[in-house]
Scaffold this motif. Sequence first.
Motif, PDB file in Angstrom:
ATOM      1  N   ALA A 153       0.837  -1.204   0.000  1.00 50.42           N
ATOM      2  CA  ALA A 153       0.000   0.000   0.000  1.00 50.42           C
ATOM      3  C   ALA A 153       0.870   1.251   0.000  1.00 50.42           C
ATOM      4  N   GLU A 154       0.312   2.315  -0.535  1.00 45.31           N
ATOM      5  CA  GLU A 154       1.009   3.597  -0.603  1.00 45.31           C
ATOM      6  C   GLU A 154       0.702   4.443   0.621  1.00 45.31           C
ATOM      7  N   GLY A 155       1.716   5.137   1.125  1.00 47.37           N
ATOM      8  CA  GLY A 155       1.539   6.013   2.269  1.00 47.37           C
ATOM      9  C   GLY A 155       1.138   7.418   1.844  1.00 47.37           C
ATOM     10  N   PRO A 156       0.839   8.303   2.800  1.00 40.70           N
ATOM     11  CA  PRO A 156       0.400   9.662   2.482  1.00 40.70           C
ATOM     12  C   PRO A 156       1.467  10.507   1.792  1.00 40.70           C
ATOM     13  N   ASP A 157       2.738  10.106   1.909  1.00 43.45           N
ATOM     14  CA  ASP A 157       3.809  10.844   1.247  1.00 43.45           C
ATOM     15  C   ASP A 157       4.024  10.393  -0.195  1.00 43.45           C
ATOM     16  N   GLY A 158       3.217   9.425  -0.650  1.00 38.34           N
ATOM     17  CA  GLY A 158       3.385   8.912  -2.005  1.00 38.34           C
ATOM     18  C   GLY A 158       4.368   7.759  -2.089  1.00 38.34           C
ATOM     19  N   GLY A 159       5.059   7.468  -0.972  1.00 38.24           N
ATOM     20  CA  GLY A 159       5.954   6.319  -0.926  1.00 38.24           C
ATOM     21  C   GLY A 159       5.244   5.126  -0.324  1.00 38.24           C
ATOM     22  N   GLU A 160       6.015   4.149   0.106  1.00 35.65           N
ATOM     23  CA  GLU A 160       5.424   2.958   0.697  1.00 35.65           C
ATOM     24  C   GLU A 160       4.868   3.270   2.082  1.00 35.65           C
ATOM     25  N   LEU A 161       3.807   2.585   2.469  1.00 37.62           N
ATOM     26  CA  LEU A 161       3.199   2.784   3.786  1.00 37.62           C
ATOM     27  C   LEU A 161       4.174   2.394   4.891  1.00 37.62           C
ATOM     28  N   PHE A 162       4.978   1.354   4.655  1.00 34.53           N
ATOM     29  CA  PHE A 162       6.080   0.995   5.548  1.00 34.53           C
ATOM     30  C   PHE A 162       7.128   0.261   4.725  1.00 34.53           C
ATOM     31  N   ARG A 163       8.344   0.246   5.223  1.00 36.26           N
ATOM     32  CA  ARG A 163       9.433  -0.372   4.453  1.00 36.26           C
ATOM     33  C   ARG A 163      10.661  -0.603   5.326  1.00 36.26           C
ATOM     34  N   SER A 164      11.443  -1.598   4.935  1.00 38.64           N
ATOM     35  CA  SER A 164      12.756  -1.822   5.530  1.00 38.64           C
ATOM     36  C   SER A 164      13.809  -1.445   4.496  1.00 38.64           C
ATOM     37  N   LYS A 165      15.049  -1.494   4.900  1.00 36.38           N
ATOM     38  CA  LYS A 165      16.151  -1.371   3.940  1.00 36.38           C
ATOM     39  C   LYS A 165      16.311  -2.714   3.217  1.00 36.38           C
ATOM     40  N   THR A 166      16.930  -2.687   2.070  1.00 35.82           N
ATOM     41  CA  THR A 166      17.323  -3.933   1.407  1.00 35.82           C
ATOM     42  C   THR A 166      18.619  -4.388   2.053  1.00 35.82           C
ATOM     43  N   ILE A 167      18.622  -5.609   2.585  1.00 35.58           N
ATOM     44  CA  ILE A 167      19.778  -6.071   3.360  1.00 35.58           C
ATOM     45  C   ILE A 167      20.306  -7.402   2.844  1.00 35.58           C
ATOM     46  N   ALA A 168      21.584  -7.597   3.060  1.00 34.78           N
ATOM     47  CA  ALA A 168      22.251  -8.838   2.666  1.00 34.78           C
ATOM     48  C   ALA A 168      22.073  -9.889   3.754  1.00 34.78           C
TER      49      ALA A 168
END
Length: 238
Positions: free
Chosen positions: A78-93
Amino acid sequence: MRHDCPMGTIRRGIGTMLLITAAAMLWASAPASAADTITADLECCTFAPGPYFQDLGEVPLFENPAGANAPHNVTSTAEGPDGGELFRSKTIAAGDTSRVEGTQYLEAGTYPFFCTLHGPSMSGDLTVEGGKGEVVARPSIKVSIPGQRLKKVRKSGKVKVNIKATAASSGVRISVKRGKKEIASASKINLGAGSARTIKLKLGGKGRKAINKGRKVKLSVRATVAFGNPSAATKQLR
């Protein structure tokens, strides 16, 4: 020859007991996190079987276990109010962990997520349970351009912008434009809840040129903050 002082032994014993008691009190008062750790499977490319739960206001961790054969992330569908993702983590190894930011602002409900590197086949659900904890106030900002003389802006090479936060907001970015041309900007602005600032943004060479002519100039300003609503305003300077 060493002579132990009974009083010194007693003092040391009391000091040790006080330290142990203080540490126990600190441990007892530390908030316990009930959030599950979202985990990627060792074999690419799925998450470990859920479901995953958290209480209101919490931020779960995402773990890519040591030995995994690909990098991964957790990203809301889902999209958040800022136009980005509603929540997210970093991409990690493999072997790394990352906070899943944005979840602290979620109301009770179930929220699908996936790994943007591997698509819908690597997906899961995060359930935010009500009844425990408290939702963190979503970042909220309001921006405006205060009255200022165009002549002074041209001479100083700086334009003033007002910004206020009704909820704590970190990493705010401000962009000032004339038409479609950006003439000044600032980023990484942090504001506490209820705080306000007047910021003087420096015009670059192109910015100065963009407002160099005319008896009046209409400017627009836009402020954005991760996971919060953007704010915009316009002002005509004379």
